[in-house]
Motif scaffolding. Structure first.
Motif, PDB file in Angstrom:
ATOM      1  N   GLU A   1     -33.342 -18.511  10.213  1.00  0.00           N
ATOM      2  CA  GLU A   1     -33.207 -17.877   8.905  1.00  0.00           C
ATOM      3  C   GLU A   1     -34.564 -17.769   8.212  1.00  0.00           C
ATOM      4  O   GLU A   1     -34.826 -16.793   7.485  1.00  0.00           O
ATOM      5  CB  GLU A   1     -32.213 -18.659   8.052  1.00  0.00           C
ATOM      6  CG  GLU A   1     -30.785 -18.551   8.587  1.00  0.00           C
ATOM      7  CD  GLU A   1     -29.783 -19.369   7.813  1.00  0.00           C
ATOM      8  OE1 GLU A   1     -30.214 -20.314   7.108  1.00  0.00           O
ATOM      9  OE2 GLU A   1     -28.572 -19.083   7.902  1.00  0.00           O
ATOM     10  N   GLN A   2     -35.425 -18.732   8.444  1.00  0.00           N
ATOM     11  CA  GLN A   2     -36.794 -18.689   7.929  1.00  0.00           C
ATOM     12  C   GLN A   2     -37.542 -17.483   8.500  1.00  0.00           C
ATOM     13  O   GLN A   2     -38.265 -16.781   7.783  1.00  0.00           O
ATOM     14  CB  GLN A   2     -37.494 -19.994   8.309  1.00  0.00           C
ATOM     15  CG  GLN A   2     -38.905 -20.172   7.814  1.00  0.00           C
ATOM     16  CD  GLN A   2     -39.480 -21.504   8.280  1.00  0.00           C
ATOM     17  OE1 GLN A   2     -38.850 -22.254   9.036  1.00  0.00           O
ATOM     18  NE2 GLN A   2     -40.682 -21.803   7.832  1.00  0.00           N
ATOM     19  N   VAL A   3     -37.356 -17.238   9.782  1.00  0.00           N
ATOM     20  CA  VAL A   3     -37.985 -16.077  10.424  1.00  0.00           C
ATOM     21  C   VAL A   3     -37.448 -14.790   9.813  1.00  0.00           C
ATOM     22  O   VAL A   3     -38.221 -13.874   9.474  1.00  0.00           O
ATOM     23  CB  VAL A   3     -37.728 -16.102  11.943  1.00  0.00           C
ATOM     24  CG1 VAL A   3     -38.183 -14.789  12.581  1.00  0.00           C
ATOM     25  CG2 VAL A   3     -38.445 -17.279  12.594  1.00  0.00           C
ATOM     26  N   LEU A   4     -36.136 -14.682   9.664  1.00  0.00           N
ATOM     27  CA  LEU A   4     -35.549 -13.473   9.100  1.00  0.00           C
ATOM     28  C   LEU A   4     -36.052 -13.217   7.690  1.00  0.00           C
ATOM     29  O   LEU A   4     -36.320 -12.062   7.315  1.00  0.00           O
ATOM     30  CB  LEU A   4     -34.021 -13.579   9.103  1.00  0.00           C
ATOM     31  CG  LEU A   4     -33.348 -13.651  10.474  1.00  0.00           C
ATOM     32  CD1 LEU A   4     -31.833 -13.746  10.308  1.00  0.00           C
ATOM     33  CD2 LEU A   4     -33.708 -12.448  11.331  1.00  0.00           C
ATOM     34  N   GLU A   5     -36.179 -14.255   6.913  1.00  0.00           N
ATOM     35  CA  GLU A   5     -36.700 -14.108   5.556  1.00  0.00           C
ATOM     36  C   GLU A   5     -38.136 -13.587   5.576  1.00  0.00           C
ATOM     37  O   GLU A   5     -38.516 -12.732   4.766  1.00  0.00           O
ATOM     38  CB  GLU A   5     -36.634 -15.457   4.831  1.00  0.00           C
ATOM     39  CG  GLU A   5     -37.044 -15.410   3.368  1.00  0.00           C
ATOM     40  CD  GLU A   5     -36.042 -14.657   2.496  1.00  0.00           C
ATOM     41  OE1 GLU A   5     -36.443 -14.173   1.427  1.00  0.00           O
ATOM     42  OE2 GLU A   5     -34.867 -14.562   2.897  1.00  0.00           O
ATOM     43  N   ALA A   6     -38.916 -14.093   6.539  1.00  0.00           N
ATOM     44  CA  ALA A   6     -40.333 -13.719   6.610  1.00  0.00           C
ATOM     45  C   ALA A   6     -40.535 -12.282   7.039  1.00  0.00           C
ATOM     46  O   ALA A   6     -41.523 -11.636   6.655  1.00  0.00           O
ATOM     47  CB  ALA A   6     -41.068 -14.660   7.554  1.00  0.00           C
ATOM     48  N   ILE A   7     -39.623 -11.741   7.857  1.00  0.00           N
ATOM     49  CA  ILE A   7     -39.828 -10.397   8.398  1.00  0.00           C
ATOM     50  C   ILE A   7     -39.005  -9.335   7.685  1.00  0.00           C
ATOM     51  O   ILE A   7     -39.103  -8.148   8.021  1.00  0.00           O
ATOM     52  CB  ILE A   7     -39.497 -10.351   9.904  1.00  0.00           C
ATOM     53  CG1 ILE A   7     -37.987 -10.481  10.131  1.00  0.00           C
ATOM     54  CG2 ILE A   7     -40.251 -11.435  10.660  1.00  0.00           C
ATOM     55  CD1 ILE A   7     -37.553 -10.177  11.547  1.00  0.00           C
TER      56      ILE A   7
ATOM     57  N   LEU B   1     -28.378 -10.918  11.491  1.00  0.00           N
ATOM     58  CA  LEU B   1     -29.101  -9.649  11.572  1.00  0.00           C
ATOM     59  C   LEU B   1     -28.339  -8.545  10.843  1.00  0.00           C
ATOM     60  O   LEU B   1     -28.923  -7.781  10.062  1.00  0.00           O
ATOM     61  CB  LEU B   1     -29.299  -9.258  13.037  1.00  0.00           C
ATOM     62  CG  LEU B   1     -30.272 -10.104  13.856  1.00  0.00           C
ATOM     63  CD1 LEU B   1     -30.133  -9.768  15.341  1.00  0.00           C
ATOM     64  CD2 LEU B   1     -31.713  -9.896  13.400  1.00  0.00           C
ATOM     65  N   VAL B   2     -27.039  -8.474  11.094  1.00  0.00           N
ATOM     66  CA  VAL B   2     -26.215  -7.438  10.466  1.00  0.00           C
ATOM     67  C   VAL B   2     -26.212  -7.587   8.954  1.00  0.00           C
ATOM     68  O   VAL B   2     -26.329  -6.602   8.212  1.00  0.00           O
ATOM     69  CB  VAL B   2     -24.782  -7.481  11.034  1.00  0.00           C
ATOM     70  CG1 VAL B   2     -23.853  -6.562  10.238  1.00  0.00           C
ATOM     71  CG2 VAL B   2     -24.782  -7.081  12.507  1.00  0.00           C
ATOM     72  N   ASP B   3     -26.105  -8.813   8.467  1.00  0.00           N
ATOM     73  CA  ASP B   3     -26.091  -9.049   7.021  1.00  0.00           C
ATOM     74  C   ASP B   3     -27.362  -8.539   6.348  1.00  0.00           C
ATOM     75  O   ASP B   3     -27.337  -8.107   5.189  1.00  0.00           O
ATOM     76  CB  ASP B   3     -25.941 -10.544   6.720  1.00  0.00           C
ATOM     77  CG  ASP B   3     -24.522 -11.046   6.927  1.00  0.00           C
ATOM     78  OD1 ASP B   3     -23.608 -10.203   7.077  1.00  0.00           O
ATOM     79  OD2 ASP B   3     -24.322 -12.271   6.958  1.00  0.00           O
ATOM     80  N   ARG B   4     -28.475  -8.571   7.080  1.00  0.00           N
ATOM     81  CA  ARG B   4     -29.760  -8.152   6.499  1.00  0.00           C
ATOM     82  C   ARG B   4     -30.129  -6.717   6.876  1.00  0.00           C
ATOM     83  O   ARG B   4     -31.208  -6.245   6.539  1.00  0.00           O
ATOM     84  CB  ARG B   4     -30.864  -9.104   6.964  1.00  0.00           C
ATOM     85  CG  ARG B   4     -30.741 -10.506   6.365  1.00  0.00           C
ATOM     86  CD  ARG B   4     -31.663 -11.497   7.060  1.00  0.00           C
ATOM     87  NE  ARG B   4     -31.673 -12.788   6.405  1.00  0.00           N
ATOM     88  CZ  ARG B   4     -30.747 -13.718   6.563  1.00  0.00           C
ATOM     89  NH1 ARG B   4     -29.719 -13.495   7.377  1.00  0.00           N
ATOM     90  NH2 ARG B   4     -30.839 -14.885   5.939  1.00  0.00           N
ATOM     91  N   GLY B   5     -29.257  -6.058   7.593  1.00  0.00           N
ATOM     92  CA  GLY B   5     -29.543  -4.696   7.993  1.00  0.00           C
ATOM     93  C   GLY B   5     -30.657  -4.590   9.016  1.00  0.00           C
ATOM     94  O   GLY B   5     -31.351  -3.574   9.085  1.00  0.00           O
TER      95      GLY B   5
END
Length: 219
Positions: free
Chosen positions: A35-41, A66-70
């Motif tokens: 989740e830290q990676v997803l937030e960063a990218i 991934l889907v939640d963040r598009g």
């Protein structure tokens, strides 16, 4: 200026549902780290996520986040491990494809492609992507190199097999339209400082990936 991409390579997320191979735990991250990676990218269009091996965490943990963040990503299962404990099954593979994720091939089993005879090369480079393509309903023409290892013969065989893109584990940034793409593997000890260095410094070092071709060590 040439457009560049920073490719990040993930493997497993969360608690493994199978016994890991020696050293594999070093490339396994926690849910919080992912989740830290997803937030960063989230807002970095030049960053591309890839997943190797086809662990069941691809569907159970990675996909919904991934889907939640598009966001979209590219998944490279091992065709010979589908349905085994801790790995994706066929339904999971189709779920990734239906969600708009790109499916590529990591081969049939974890093998060093530099050491394949013709028979095993056919299974790893032709049979594996054909099975994956048949299951997900579209051709599979992208490959992730097992262990990141390659030489001129491997790349020639991949071109003959019809590969449209090949991912290594060389690290650093890659040319956005390059056939051979460098990636940086995420490790179990990643933190914010490491991510900042990879995402910012890796972008700044764009273009250096060419000098790394054909120098992968034996692992």
């Amino acid at each position: 200026m040439r457009a560049v991409t920073v490719n990040l390579a993930l493997h497993g997320i969360g608690r493994p549902a199978r016994q890991l191979d020696p050293g594999e735990d070093e490339r396994w991250v926690t849910v919080e780290q992912f989740e830290q990676v997803l937030e960063a990218i989230q807002d970095k269009a030049h960053v591309h996520l890839t997943f190797d091996d086809g662990n069941e965490s691809d569907v159970e943990i990675a996909l919904p986040r991934l889907v939640d963040r598009g966001l979209t990503a590219e998944f490279f299962p091992l065709a010979g491990r589908l349905g085994q404990r801790g790995y994706l099954d066929r339904a999971g593979l189709r779920e990734l494809a239906r969600a708009g994720m790109e499916i590529g091939s990591h081969g049939w089993e974890p093998r060093d492609w530099r050491r394949l005879d013709d028979r095993h090369a056919r299974r790893e480079l032709t049979d594996a992507p054909k099975l994956l393509g048949d299951l997900c309903g579209r051709p599979v023409r992208r490959y992730s190199l097992p262990f990141g290892a390659y030489d001129k013969k491997v790349l020639t065989r991949l071109k003959q097999a019809g590969a449209t893109r090949v991912y290594s584990s060389d690290g650093g940034a890659a040319s956005q339209d390059g056939w051979l793409q460098a990636r940086t593997e995420l490790s179990h000890d990643l933190d914010d400082d490491w991510l900042d260095d990879v995402l910012v410094a890796g972008h700044r070092r764009a273009g250096n990936w060419v000098s790394r071709v054909f120098r992968r060590p034996v692992r």
